[in-house]
Design an enzyme around this catalytic site. Structure first.
Site, mmCIF file in Angstrom:
data_model
loop_
_atom_site.group_PDB
_atom_site.id
_atom_site.type_symbol
_atom_site.label_atom_id
_atom_site.label_comp_id
_atom_site.label_asym_id
_atom_site.label_seq_id
_atom_site.Cartn_x
_atom_site.Cartn_y
_atom_site.Cartn_z
ATOM 1 N N HIS A 206 8.565 -68.120 -33.963
ATOM 2 C CA HIS A 206 7.946 -69.545 -33.870
ATOM 3 C C HIS A 206 9.288 -70.479 -33.473
ATOM 4 C CE1 HIS A 206 9.275 -69.246 -38.052
ATOM 5 N NE2 HIS A 206 9.819 -70.355 -37.925
ATOM 6 N N ASP A 236 5.852 -62.487 -35.485
ATOM 7 C CA ASP A 236 6.613 -63.641 -35.427
ATOM 8 C C ASP A 236 8.296 -63.197 -35.111
ATOM 9 O OD1 ASP A 236 7.740 -66.070 -35.924
ATOM 10 O OD2 ASP A 236 7.288 -66.157 -37.739
ATOM 11 N N GLY A 317 14.534 -74.917 -42.936
ATOM 12 C CA GLY A 317 15.830 -74.753 -42.671
ATOM 13 C C GLY A 317 16.031 -73.294 -42.743
ATOM 14 N N SER A 319 14.296 -70.342 -41.806
ATOM 15 C CA SER A 319 13.371 -69.539 -40.673
ATOM 16 C C SER A 319 14.126 -68.934 -39.782
ATOM 17 C CB SER A 319 12.454 -70.459 -40.010
ATOM 18 O OG SER A 319 11.525 -69.662 -39.408
ATOM 19 N N SER A 334 9.784 -65.762 -41.821
ATOM 20 C CA SER A 334 8.549 -66.253 -40.885
ATOM 21 C C SER A 334 8.291 -67.575 -41.304
ATOM 22 C CB SER A 334 7.469 -65.313 -40.989
ATOM 23 O OG SER A 334 6.618 -65.920 -40.284
#
Length: 459
Positions: A206, A236, A317, A319, A334
């Site tokens: 993402h 993801d 912040g 991910s 994720s």
């Protein structure tokens, strides 16, 4: 009197040199003897042996007679079974058996029904092996009407579907352990991987679409690379290809804050109940336990399946950041709900699934006593490791976050490391120099005395 003092100094120096030789020799011998043998395979986490036992038992007994396995608080593997004969086989294999009313087939059928129902953003579900239930969660964005309709679907499945409301929202956690930035936002470099020709950053899908350009600084001066593969939603994960083609020094290190890092030595799938660690640029190094596998999350952007569910906290912040334990790569961050003040739920894309789909290998560091850095998709279990209580796990071997581990050490650092043979060799070398020096001084004194004697004798 002066000659007597000189003789005393020479004798003391010789004795010290001989003593140094003996001491240095002993240090070298002990250092060599204490070097660990190179393992035949990369190590897994301390829970790996027990988890493998449970996985093997589930595979052997089948999903119609089992309902998952997990690491108990005592470190032993627990296998959920549906009949007493299966329980006896589990106990015979050395694991703990728990008889439950619903098989994995029934539980998976329930998740299939939920997946076929109208999609509701802000919901998630996973199988809770310990309670033999399917747990459905809805965040604060889910309306009362949607919650009512989803509850009706759950009631139609049966009493083993548990409905829960959770605070916060299920959203992807942008940013991470080592920041990488693009015009679309900030994400994290999760792990370094390779296809044998070029190196890549494995991060969350993402974070950005194919073609996103990433930089190491917020001014766009140091370009890292470009996203070449993206999978989101559904899964993801994504790949960012390095512009230079190589990850460089420290490719097998993940940052954990304070200039420190953890050496990654392999990849594996986690077990429910296993203690794990996550690193992110917002909240730093955090730990918790795996609470479920194969979780489904309905993000606003779409549905992602096959995720690792944990009670490790995360914040916006974090991910794309790495999930690991004992130096074994497990997943990349994720998304989730909550924060690191009140706690929450965080989901991770399994590393092994991403590696298999992408056809790449993890860049890893050789384990203690091993050889050079290598690339491996997944280690096999080490014979020296067994089950351990989840709380006994550690992130892994510490190393400077900006360095390359053992490969980046200087010669002086290796020689002066008390764990190596270097100190002993230094003592031996110094003692030899001292011994040679005393012999030279004595020989020079004898030569001068010889000259004086013959000069006096022959005028």
């Amino acid at each position: 009197m002066r000659h007597a003092r000189r003789r005393m100094v020479r004798r003391v120096t010789r004795l010290a040199a001989v003593g140094g030789l003996l001491l240095g020799g002993t240090m070298v011998t002990r250092a060599v003897a204490s070097e660990p043998d190179a393992p035949s395979a990369l190590p897994r986490t301390t829970a790996a042996s027990a988890a493998q036992t449970g996985t093997d038992l589930v595979a052997r007994l089948g999903t119609s007679r089992t309902a998952g396995s997990w690491i108990g608080d005592d470190g032993r593997e627990v296998v959920a079974v549906t009949d007493q004969d299966a329980a006896a086989q589990v106990r015979k294999a050395g694991a703990t058996a728990k008889v439950v009313p619903h098989s994995m087939n029934e539980l998976k059928s329930a998740t299939g029904t939920l997946r076929s129902a109208p999609r509701v953003a802000g919901t998630a579900w996973a199988v809770d092996y310990r309670t033999n239930e399917v747990v459905v969660r809805a965040d604060s964005t889910v309306s009362a009407g949607d919650w009512k309709r989803l509850t009706e679907v759950a009631e139609g499945i049966g009493g083993f579907v548990r409905m829960e409301r959770t605070e916060g929202t299920f959203t992807p956690r942008v940013n991470g352990a080592q920041p990488i930035l693009s015009t679309g936002g900030r994400c994290s470099a999760g792990f370094n991987v390779t296809d044998g020709q070029q190196d890549f950053i494995l991060t969350a899908g993402h974070c950005g679409p194919t073609g996103s350009v990433w930089f190491a600084d917020n001014r766009g001066r140091t370009q890292l690379g470009e996203t070449t593969v993206q999978n989101f939603p559904g899964a993801d994960f994504s790949l960012v290809k390095y512009d230079s083609g190589r990850a460089g020094d420290g490719a097998a290190v993940v940052a954990v804050g304070g200039g420190k890092g953890v050496l990654i030595t392999g990849a594996a799938d986690p077990a429910v109940g296993q203690r794990v660690f996550r690193s992110g640029s917002t909240s730093g190094l955090r730990d918790g336990q795996v609470t479920a596998l194969n979780a489904t999350v309905n993000y606003p952007e779409g549905t992602v399946t096959g995720l690792i569910e944990t009670n490790v906290c995360a914040e916006p912040g974090d991910s794309g950041g790495p999930l690991f334990s004992e130096g074994i790569a497990l997943g990349v961050t994720s998304g989730g709900s909550g924060d690191c003040t009140a706690g929450g739920t965080t989901f991770f894309q399994p590393v092994t699934a991403a590696l298999n789909q992408l056809g790449v290998r993890l860049l890893v560091s050789a384990p203690a006593g091993g050889g050079q850095q290598s690339a491996s998709p997944a280690p096999s279990a080490s014979a020296t490791q067994g089950a351990a209580a989840p709380g006994a796990a550690t992130p892994g071997s510490s190393t400077p976050a900006t360095g390359g581990g053992a490969e980046g050490e200087t010669l002086l650092a290796r020689l002066t490391d008390t764990r190596n043979v270097g100190p002993g060799l230094l003592v031996v070398g110094g003692s030899l120099i001292a011994l040679v020096a005393t012999r030279y001084i004595r020989a020079e004194q004898d030569r001068k005395a010889y000259q004086r004697y013959y000069s006096a004798s022959w005028g």
